[in-house]
Design a protein around this motif. Structure first.
Motif, PDB file in Angstrom:
ATOM      1  N   ALA A 251       0.789  -1.236   0.000  1.00  0.00           N
ATOM      2  CA  ALA A 251       0.000   0.000   0.000  1.00  0.00           C
ATOM      3  C   ALA A 251       0.821   1.284   0.000  1.00  0.00           C
ATOM      4  N   ASP A 252       2.120   1.223   0.246  1.00  0.00           N
ATOM      5  CA  ASP A 252       2.909   2.447   0.353  1.00  0.00           C
ATOM      6  C   ASP A 252       2.944   3.198  -0.983  1.00  0.00           C
ATOM      7  N   PRO A 253       2.873   4.548  -0.965  1.00  0.00           N
ATOM      8  CA  PRO A 253       2.910   5.320  -2.203  1.00  0.00           C
ATOM      9  C   PRO A 253       4.175   5.095  -3.033  1.00  0.00           C
ATOM     10  N   GLU A 254       5.282   4.713  -2.399  1.00  0.00           N
ATOM     11  CA  GLU A 254       6.526   4.476  -3.134  1.00  0.00           C
ATOM     12  C   GLU A 254       6.752   3.002  -3.464  1.00  0.00           C
ATOM     13  N   PHE A 255       5.794   2.154  -3.097  1.00  0.00           N
ATOM     14  CA  PHE A 255       5.996   0.720  -3.277  1.00  0.00           C
ATOM     15  C   PHE A 255       6.143   0.338  -4.748  1.00  0.00           C
TER      16      PHE A 255
ATOM     17  N   PRO B 143       5.369 -12.657 -15.577  1.00  0.00           N
ATOM     18  CA  PRO B 143       4.278 -11.759 -15.168  1.00  0.00           C
ATOM     19  C   PRO B 143       4.403 -11.316 -13.717  1.00  0.00           C
ATOM     20  N   VAL B 144       3.844 -10.154 -13.438  1.00  0.00           N
ATOM     21  CA  VAL B 144       3.790  -9.607 -12.076  1.00  0.00           C
ATOM     22  C   VAL B 144       2.379  -9.824 -11.554  1.00  0.00           C
ATOM     23  N   ARG B 145       2.294 -10.234 -10.291  1.00  0.00           N
ATOM     24  CA  ARG B 145       0.962 -10.382  -9.695  1.00  0.00           C
ATOM     25  C   ARG B 145       1.042 -10.143  -8.196  1.00  0.00           C
ATOM     26  N   ASP B 146      -0.091  -9.804  -7.623  1.00  0.00           N
ATOM     27  CA  ASP B 146      -0.196  -9.607  -6.183  1.00  0.00           C
ATOM     28  C   ASP B 146      -0.817 -10.859  -5.574  1.00  0.00           C
ATOM     29  N   GLU B 147      -0.297 -11.263  -4.410  1.00  0.00           N
ATOM     30  CA  GLU B 147      -0.884 -12.406  -3.730  1.00  0.00           C
ATOM     31  C   GLU B 147      -0.762 -12.277  -2.228  1.00  0.00           C
TER      32      GLU B 147
ATOM     33  N   ALA C 162       0.200  -9.220   2.249  1.00  0.00           N
ATOM     34  CA  ALA C 162       0.105  -8.924   0.821  1.00  0.00           C
ATOM     35  C   ALA C 162       1.501  -8.760   0.229  1.00  0.00           C
ATOM     36  N   PHE C 163       1.777  -9.494  -0.851  1.00  0.00           N
ATOM     37  CA  PHE C 163       3.047  -9.443  -1.566  1.00  0.00           C
ATOM     38  C   PHE C 163       2.819  -9.092  -3.024  1.00  0.00           C
ATOM     39  N   ARG C 164       3.803  -8.478  -3.634  1.00  0.00           N
ATOM     40  CA  ARG C 164       3.866  -8.378  -5.091  1.00  0.00           C
ATOM     41  C   ARG C 164       4.974  -9.310  -5.530  1.00  0.00           C
ATOM     42  N   ARG C 165       4.720 -10.060  -6.583  1.00  0.00           N
ATOM     43  CA  ARG C 165       5.624 -11.125  -6.994  1.00  0.00           C
ATOM     44  C   ARG C 165       5.915 -11.041  -8.484  1.00  0.00           C
ATOM     45  N   VAL C 166       7.135 -11.408  -8.856  1.00  0.00           N
ATOM     46  CA  VAL C 166       7.524 -11.520 -10.257  1.00  0.00           C
ATOM     47  C   VAL C 166       8.406 -12.752 -10.390  1.00  0.00           C
ATOM     48  N   SER C 167       8.334 -13.386 -11.545  1.00  0.00           N
ATOM     49  CA  SER C 167       9.182 -14.548 -11.797  1.00  0.00           C
ATOM     50  C   SER C 167      10.219 -14.190 -12.862  1.00  0.00           C
ATOM     51  N   PHE C 168      11.336 -14.903 -12.808  1.00  0.00           N
ATOM     52  CA  PHE C 168      12.410 -14.730 -13.787  1.00  0.00           C
ATOM     53  C   PHE C 168      12.893 -16.102 -14.227  1.00  0.00           C
ATOM     54  N   ARG C 169      13.411 -16.156 -15.426  1.00  0.00           N
ATOM     55  CA  ARG C 169      14.174 -17.317 -15.891  1.00  0.00           C
ATOM     56  C   ARG C 169      15.502 -16.734 -16.337  1.00  0.00           C
TER      57      ARG C 169
ATOM     58  N   THR D 277       7.200  -6.981  -0.016  1.00  0.00           N
ATOM     59  CA  THR D 277       6.110  -6.465   0.806  1.00  0.00           C
ATOM     60  C   THR D 277       6.653  -5.452   1.805  1.00  0.00           C
ATOM     61  N   GLY D 278       5.768  -4.667   2.379  1.00  0.00           N
ATOM     62  CA  GLY D 278       6.118  -3.809   3.504  1.00  0.00           C
ATOM     63  C   GLY D 278       5.685  -4.499   4.788  1.00  0.00           C
TER      64      GLY D 278
END
Length: 198
Positions: free
Chosen positions: A84-88, A115-119, A125-132, A149-150
């Protein structure tokens, strides 16, 4: 992007090079059932003396990969909980850019961003991204995740890397590690109990 972010991205990218290095003996991939991966605490590293605001990291290792748990504030102690932080958003984009910069600097021979997704994991609450990624020196391919996350006024980031071919149940393995780590306290490495049965 604010003026401070480009410098912070470059600083973080410089530190990332050491954190993206695979363990000395790369783990052997297998297909464990969720709940059976043994994670061993390896070490903690403080970045505060050289770069105030970058906090600490704690590394854990298993047969299927390794996890770096970062706890830091970027010179702040008032990060809003979750995402939720404005700088997140800006900081999350910078975390993704760190990996791309590592590729541009030659740490990785190839970087694919998923893809980026929130879970929600254990109520957080986290924001997540995957890499190969393909490591430039070893030429090995890794599946990697970043969860951000914060929490408690600071940022909490999980960088997880798994040797390819990775187990099919990576999502379950990643979630279980994070759930256990959140419950036991990400600030405290498990040196006293080196094997975490996750």
């Amino acid at each position: 992007m604010t003026k401070r972010w480009p410098a912070l991205i470059l600083t973080a990218a410089a530190l990332l090079a050491g954190c993206t290095t695979p363990p000395a003996r790369p783990p052997v991939a297998s297909a464990p059932a969720a709940g059976t991966v043994q994670w061993q605490y390896v070490r903690s590293t403080s970045y505060e003396a050289g770069q105030p605001g970058l906090g600490m990291s704690h590394r854990y290792q298993s047969k299927v990969g390794w996890v770096d748990v970062y706890v830091y504030g970027m010179k702040r102690s008032d990060w809003a909980a979750g995402i939720a932080d404005p700088e997140f958003d800006e900081h999350f984009k910078a975390a993704v850019e760190e990996v791309r910069l590592a590729g541009a600097r030659g740490v990785y021979a190839k970087v694919e961003v998923g893809p980026v997704r929130d879970e929600l994991i254990d109520g957080q609450a986290f924001r997540r991204v995957s890499f190969r990624v393909v490591h430039a020196q070893s030429k090995k391919t890794y599946e990697s995740f970043t969860f951000l996350t914060g929490r408690n006024g600071r940022l909490l980031k999980y960088r997880m890397s798994f040797v390819a071919p990775a187990p099919a149940n990576l999502d379950a393995i990643a979630r279980e590690f994070i759930e256990r780590n959140l419950r036991s306290g990400p600030d405290v490495p498990k040196a006293a109990h080196p094997l975490l049965s996750i």
